[in-house]
Design an enzyme around this catalytic site. Structure first.
Site, PDB file in Angstrom:
ATOM      1  N   ARG A  73      23.090  31.713 -62.313  1.00  0.00           N
ATOM      2  CA  ARG A  73      22.503  33.066 -62.340  1.00  0.00           C
ATOM      3  C   ARG A  73      21.004  32.975 -62.578  1.00  0.00           C
ATOM      4  O   ARG A  73      20.458  31.921 -62.871  1.00  0.00           O
ATOM      5  CB  ARG A  73      23.156  33.903 -63.450  1.00  0.00           C
ATOM      6  CG  ARG A  73      22.943  33.345 -64.840  1.00  0.00           C
ATOM      7  CD  ARG A  73      23.261  34.355 -65.932  1.00  0.00           C
ATOM      8  NE  ARG A  73      23.216  33.763 -67.262  1.00  0.00           N
ATOM      9  CZ  ARG A  73      22.101  33.520 -67.940  1.00  0.00           C
ATOM     10  NH1 ARG A  73      20.917  33.809 -67.411  1.00  0.00           N
ATOM     11  NH2 ARG A  73      22.153  32.975 -69.152  1.00  0.00           N
ATOM     12  N   HIS A  80      27.291  34.825 -75.260  1.00  0.00           N
ATOM     13  CA  HIS A  80      28.476  35.673 -75.114  1.00  0.00           C
ATOM     14  C   HIS A  80      29.448  35.321 -76.240  1.00  0.00           C
ATOM     15  O   HIS A  80      29.589  34.150 -76.605  1.00  0.00           O
ATOM     16  CB  HIS A  80      29.169  35.442 -73.775  1.00  0.00           C
ATOM     17  CG  HIS A  80      28.339  35.799 -72.588  1.00  0.00           C
ATOM     18  ND1 HIS A  80      27.700  37.014 -72.461  1.00  0.00           N
ATOM     19  CD2 HIS A  80      28.036  35.097 -71.464  1.00  0.00           C
ATOM     20  CE1 HIS A  80      27.057  37.052 -71.311  1.00  0.00           C
ATOM     21  NE2 HIS A  80      27.237  35.894 -70.692  1.00  0.00           N
ATOM     22  N   LEU A 150      21.320  41.152 -68.829  1.00  0.00           N
ATOM     23  CA  LEU A 150      21.672  41.228 -67.417  1.00  0.00           C
ATOM     24  C   LEU A 150      21.262  39.936 -66.729  1.00  0.00           C
ATOM     25  O   LEU A 150      20.149  39.444 -66.917  1.00  0.00           O
ATOM     26  CB  LEU A 150      20.924  42.417 -66.790  1.00  0.00           C
ATOM     27  CG  LEU A 150      21.067  42.665 -65.300  1.00  0.00           C
ATOM     28  CD1 LEU A 150      22.502  43.050 -64.970  1.00  0.00           C
ATOM     29  CD2 LEU A 150      20.127  43.796 -64.882  1.00  0.00           C
ATOM     30  N   GLY A 163      26.720  39.220 -64.065  1.00  0.00           N
ATOM     31  CA  GLY A 163      26.681  40.643 -64.340  1.00  0.00           C
ATOM     32  C   GLY A 163      25.960  41.014 -65.606  1.00  0.00           C
ATOM     33  O   GLY A 163      24.822  40.598 -65.838  1.00  0.00           O
ATOM     34  N   CYS A 181      17.054  35.224 -74.035  1.00  0.00           N
ATOM     35  CA  CYS A 181      16.410  35.474 -72.740  1.00  0.00           C
ATOM     36  C   CYS A 181      15.021  34.853 -72.666  1.00  0.00           C
ATOM     37  O   CYS A 181      14.164  35.285 -71.876  1.00  0.00           O
ATOM     38  CB  CYS A 181      16.361  36.971 -72.444  1.00  0.00           C
ATOM     39  SG  CYS A 181      18.004  37.733 -72.473  1.00  0.00           S
TER      40      CYS A 181
END
Length: 225
Positions: A73, A80, A150, A163, A181
């Site tokens: 990605r 998570h 995202l 996703g 991030c």
């Protein structure tokens, strides 16, 4: 003549490990054809750090015993874990939509809007920050804290996977063991931190429904478990 497809099918995968889900997303995308329905996969993962294609592994500061998985990605490192809504968007962006073709930038904007709408349903204000994908708390003492992340993969044929994740009621400590991030010192919060006690399945279905409505033609929901 283009075929108009209905809303994405929602599949609830329950509690599933990241590696097998990642493999299943890739396999689904490899196998799909022109008439394959779009799908939204709801899942809750055990603890895992995932890295985007261009991620700097130095942003993983102290993973402890949490596995670190390289993915395909976009984006940097994210976490998570239990108590987080994760929805994977297995979509074909080439398909006709009410306003015509849905391009990647519009697609991201609509996913972010779905999160904002869900937060608003719980009286929380979320906002976008230019150049920083995801959704952030819009005001108060936690303004600028990240509540949703995202990351997507868009293949050359216009098909997407990966996703969005929305933090509901988590152990937030693992976020402090990374630069979320890629941003040093970025605070990460969940809905519980913001004073909202919400059942994870309720938030999962609310977000899936918002995504279904915003990303496709409005038709009755199709839910498979």
């Amino acid at each position: 003549m283009q075929t108009r497809h209905g809303p994405a099918i929602i599949r609830d995968l329950g509690f599933a490990d990241y590696d097998s889900t990642f493999a299943a997303m890739r396999a689904f995308t490899d196998a799909r054809g022109a008439d394959t329905p779009d799908e939204l996969w709801i899942v809750e993962h055990p603890p895992v750090y995932t890295l985007g294609l261009g991620a700097d592994r130095a942003h993983v500061l102290a993973p402890h015993d949490i596995p670190v998985v390289q993915t395909d990605r976009g984006g940097e490192v994210t976490y998570h874990g239990p108590g987080q809504v994760v929805i994977y968007c297995l979509m074909d962006l080439r398909r006709s939509r009410p306003a015509g073709k849905l391009f990647a930038r519009q697609f991201v904007h609509k996913i972010e809007q779905a999160i904002i709408n869900v937060l608003a349903a719980y009286n929380l204000a979320g906002e976008r920050i230019d150049g920083a994908p995801g959704i952030y708390i819009a005001g108060g003492p936690k303004k600028g804290a990240k509540i949703a992340a995202l990351g997507l993969k868009v293949r050359g044929n216009g098909c997407t996977y990966h996703g969005v994740s929305l933090n509901v009621a988590m152990d937030l400590a693992p976020f402090t063991w990374i630069n979320p991030c890629g941003y040093e010192g970025l605070e990460t919060v969940d809905m519980r931190t913001m004073g909202v006690e919400a059942a994870l399945p309720d938030v999962q279905r609310k977000l899936a429904g918002e995504l279904q409505d915003l990303l496709a033609v409005a038709e009755p929901n199709t839910v498979l478990t």
